[in-house]
Scaffold this motif. Structure first.
Motif, PDB file in Angstrom:
ATOM      1  N   VAL A 189       0.857  -1.189   0.000  1.00  0.00           N
ATOM      2  CA  VAL A 189       0.000   0.000   0.000  1.00  0.00           C
ATOM      3  C   VAL A 189       0.890   1.234   0.000  1.00  0.00           C
ATOM      4  O   VAL A 189       1.891   1.283   0.732  1.00  0.00           O
ATOM      5  CB  VAL A 189      -0.933   0.007   1.234  1.00  0.00           C
ATOM      6  CG1 VAL A 189      -1.531   1.385   1.471  1.00  0.00           C
ATOM      7  CG2 VAL A 189      -2.047  -1.027   1.069  1.00  0.00           C
ATOM      8  N   LEU A 190       0.530   2.200  -0.849  1.00  0.00           N
ATOM      9  CA  LEU A 190       1.122   3.543  -0.741  1.00  0.00           C
ATOM     10  C   LEU A 190       0.112   4.380   0.017  1.00  0.00           C
ATOM     11  O   LEU A 190      -0.986   4.625  -0.480  1.00  0.00           O
ATOM     12  CB  LEU A 190       1.372   4.142  -2.131  1.00  0.00           C
ATOM     13  CG  LEU A 190       1.788   5.623  -2.150  1.00  0.00           C
ATOM     14  CD1 LEU A 190       3.114   5.839  -1.423  1.00  0.00           C
ATOM     15  CD2 LEU A 190       1.869   6.152  -3.589  1.00  0.00           C
ATOM     16  N   GLY A 211       8.752  -2.916  10.953  1.00  0.00           N
ATOM     17  CA  GLY A 211       9.738  -3.098   9.890  1.00  0.00           C
ATOM     18  C   GLY A 211       9.128  -3.300   8.514  1.00  0.00           C
ATOM     19  O   GLY A 211       9.840  -3.245   7.503  1.00  0.00           O
ATOM     20  N   ASP A 212       7.813  -3.545   8.468  1.00  0.00           N
ATOM     21  CA  ASP A 212       7.136  -3.656   7.166  1.00  0.00           C
ATOM     22  C   ASP A 212       6.865  -2.286   6.554  1.00  0.00           C
ATOM     23  O   ASP A 212       6.429  -2.188   5.408  1.00  0.00           O
ATOM     24  CB  ASP A 212       5.793  -4.383   7.321  1.00  0.00           C
ATOM     25  CG  ASP A 212       5.960  -5.844   7.686  1.00  0.00           C
ATOM     26  OD1 ASP A 212       6.948  -6.449   7.232  1.00  0.00           O
ATOM     27  OD2 ASP A 212       5.102  -6.372   8.426  1.00  0.00           O
ATOM     28  N   CYS A 213       7.057  -1.227   7.362  1.00  0.00           N
ATOM     29  CA  CYS A 213       6.713   0.130   6.926  1.00  0.00           C
ATOM     30  C   CYS A 213       7.986   0.907   6.578  1.00  0.00           C
ATOM     31  O   CYS A 213       8.974   0.847   7.320  1.00  0.00           O
ATOM     32  CB  CYS A 213       5.980   0.884   8.041  1.00  0.00           C
ATOM     33  SG  CYS A 213       4.519   0.035   8.684  1.00  0.00           S
ATOM     34  N   VAL A 214       7.937   1.644   5.477  1.00  0.00           N
ATOM     35  CA  VAL A 214       9.012   2.580   5.155  1.00  0.00           C
ATOM     36  C   VAL A 214       8.365   3.942   4.905  1.00  0.00           C
ATOM     37  O   VAL A 214       7.166   4.026   4.618  1.00  0.00           O
ATOM     38  CB  VAL A 214       9.816   2.147   3.897  1.00  0.00           C
ATOM     39  CG1 VAL A 214      10.589   0.871   4.171  1.00  0.00           C
ATOM     40  CG2 VAL A 214       8.904   1.995   2.677  1.00  0.00           C
ATOM     41  N   ASP A 232      10.895  -4.711  -0.317  1.00  0.00           N
ATOM     42  CA  ASP A 232      10.622  -5.446   0.920  1.00  0.00           C
ATOM     43  C   ASP A 232       9.423  -4.884   1.690  1.00  0.00           C
ATOM     44  O   ASP A 232       8.815  -5.591   2.508  1.00  0.00           O
ATOM     45  CB  ASP A 232      11.846  -5.392   1.850  1.00  0.00           C
ATOM     46  CG  ASP A 232      13.029  -6.193   1.289  1.00  0.00           C
ATOM     47  OD1 ASP A 232      12.800  -7.018   0.377  1.00  0.00           O
ATOM     48  OD2 ASP A 232      14.165  -5.960   1.752  1.00  0.00           O
ATOM     49  N   ALA A 233       9.091  -3.618   1.470  1.00  0.00           N
ATOM     50  CA  ALA A 233       8.070  -2.959   2.290  1.00  0.00           C
ATOM     51  C   ALA A 233       6.667  -3.469   1.968  1.00  0.00           C
ATOM     52  O   ALA A 233       6.362  -3.835   0.833  1.00  0.00           O
ATOM     53  CB  ALA A 233       8.126  -1.454   2.061  1.00  0.00           C
TER      54      ALA A 233
END
Ligand code: SF4
Length: 380
Positions: A189-190, A211-214, A232-233
């Motif tokens: 998701v953006l 850690g799934d979020c950037v 990876d995000a």
């Protein structure tokens, strides 16, 4: 409908108050403002529909036909096609959404054009298109679903519609993310433009890891992220925030707990992660109102959201202790731009046959933005 003159007013109200000409903004000191607003609204009758966001001043809220958060107001704007004039007491992006969702014969008025939103301004169409190019270059755009917070411009909503995404509010952000990863079939998701709502919902409601979020920073090349980080995000968060909710601090939570024994802390999901995880409850505006109102007499609450709403909650619940979470945070300055003089000016202008501060969204943008908004309404 009678042809009406369109005027703009409100960028600098103080310099304009008291000008002795037809349609002048009345001075705030005018003791007849309440009577004037009452008379103008009565004269307009069913032809005007006044919407009031929960963060508005009491002096304005008292004239609203419907109050609510941005989700409820979007629904209500779409549900009153017979009113030719919708006066939106809120901020600019909300009035844009109302214009998109109302019929072609309806005109939406924002009493002060300076009532913008700093969060919405943190994501421009050019920046977001550039971001999408970065995602395409990394080979992840096809797997990414845009989910945009209601607090965004019509151009960002149109971007979201163009890429088959959805709008969300703080009331339905969890459902929107579930749809994006589920029915819509995205693996990423953006999330635009509020990083805090995106992170809090993904981690605390959907169970993703931090850690799934950037965080994509539009002011850095490639968002400041490597191709591998993007691949990876699972959540690509736009680097935006609310200038009010983003100011509540973890220290304020600790301070109020020490000061008021037994207090329950409820924070809006636009607050930072360390604030909402220290709170007892996370709540959209509607949830905050419901939880405080339905709590037992004698309850004590510290509320982390906009000050006008917290003050109204305290006044409406005299059998409870309701305090503002952080003494260093103040009102939303743009929500507060809509005051009684501006409302009187807008209503009296309509009585005189003049539409002031009309908000319109260009048709191509409106079609795409409407698609994303209707996707949100379908999620309910
Ligand atoms: S409270 Fe925050 S998000 Fe809401 S209008 Fe004000 S700046 Fe924008």
């Amino acid at each position: 409908m009678t042809p009406l003159l369109l005027l703009g007013r409100g960028a600098d109200p103080d310099s304009e108050r008291g000008v002795d000409c037809p349609g002048a903004l009345p001075p705030a000191s005018d003791p007849t403002l309440v009577a004037r607003a009452t008379a103008a609204k009565a004269a307009l009758g069913e032809s005007v529909f006044v919407l009031g966001h929960h963060y508005q001043r009491d002096e304005v809220i008292r004239f609203a036909d419907v109050t609510g958060d941005s989700f409820r107001l979007a629904q209500q704007a779409a549900a009153r096609p017979e009113a030719p004039y919708v006066v939106f007491c809120g901020v600019h992006f909300m009035a844009e959404s109302a214009d998109i969702l109302t019929g072609p014969d309806q005109q939406v008025v924002l009493p002060d054009l300076a009532a913008g939103c700093s969060m919405a301004d943190m994501a421009t169409a050019v920046q977001v298109d550039d971001c999408w190019d970065v995602l395409a270059d990394a080979g992840v755009a096809d797997a990414t679903v845009p989910v945009s917070y209601m607090n965004s411009s019509a151009a960002i909503k149109a971007f979201t519609g163009r890429h088959e995404g959805t709008i969300c509010t703080s009331s339905n952000a969890q459902r929107a993310l579930e749809w994006a990863y589920g029915e819509r079939g995205g693996s990423k998701v953006l999330f635009l433009p509020d990083q805090h709502l995106g992170r809090n919902t993904a981690v605390l409601e959907l169970g993703l890891e931090l850690g799934d979020c950037v965080v994509f920073d539009p002011h850095r090349t490639g968002g400041g992220l490597s191709t591998q980080q993007l691949r990876d995000a699972r959540m690509i968060l736009w680097k935006g925030h609310c200038s009010v909710h983003g100011r509540f601090s973890r220290a304020a939570v600790d301070e109020v707990r020490a000061r008021i024994p037994g207090v329950r802390v409820i924070a809006h999901p636009e607050c930072q992660y360390d604030v909402v995880t220290a709170a007892d409850e996370i709540g959209s505006t509607e949830k905050i109102i419901r939880m405080v109102t339905e709590s037992a007499p004698g309850s004590a609450w510290a509320v982390g959201t906009e000050l006008n709403l917290v003050q109204r909650l305290a006044a409406d619940n005299p059998d409870k202790t309701v305090v503002f979470l952080d003494k260093t945070v103040c009102y939303c300055s743009t929500m507060n731009r809509i005051d009684l003089p501006h409302l009187v000016w807008a209503l009296e202008s309509l009585v005189a046959g003049t539409v002031v501060n009309r908000i319109t969204v260009e048709s191509e943008t409106a079609v795409l933005a409407r698609k994303a908004l209707e996707q949100m309404l379908a999620l309910a």
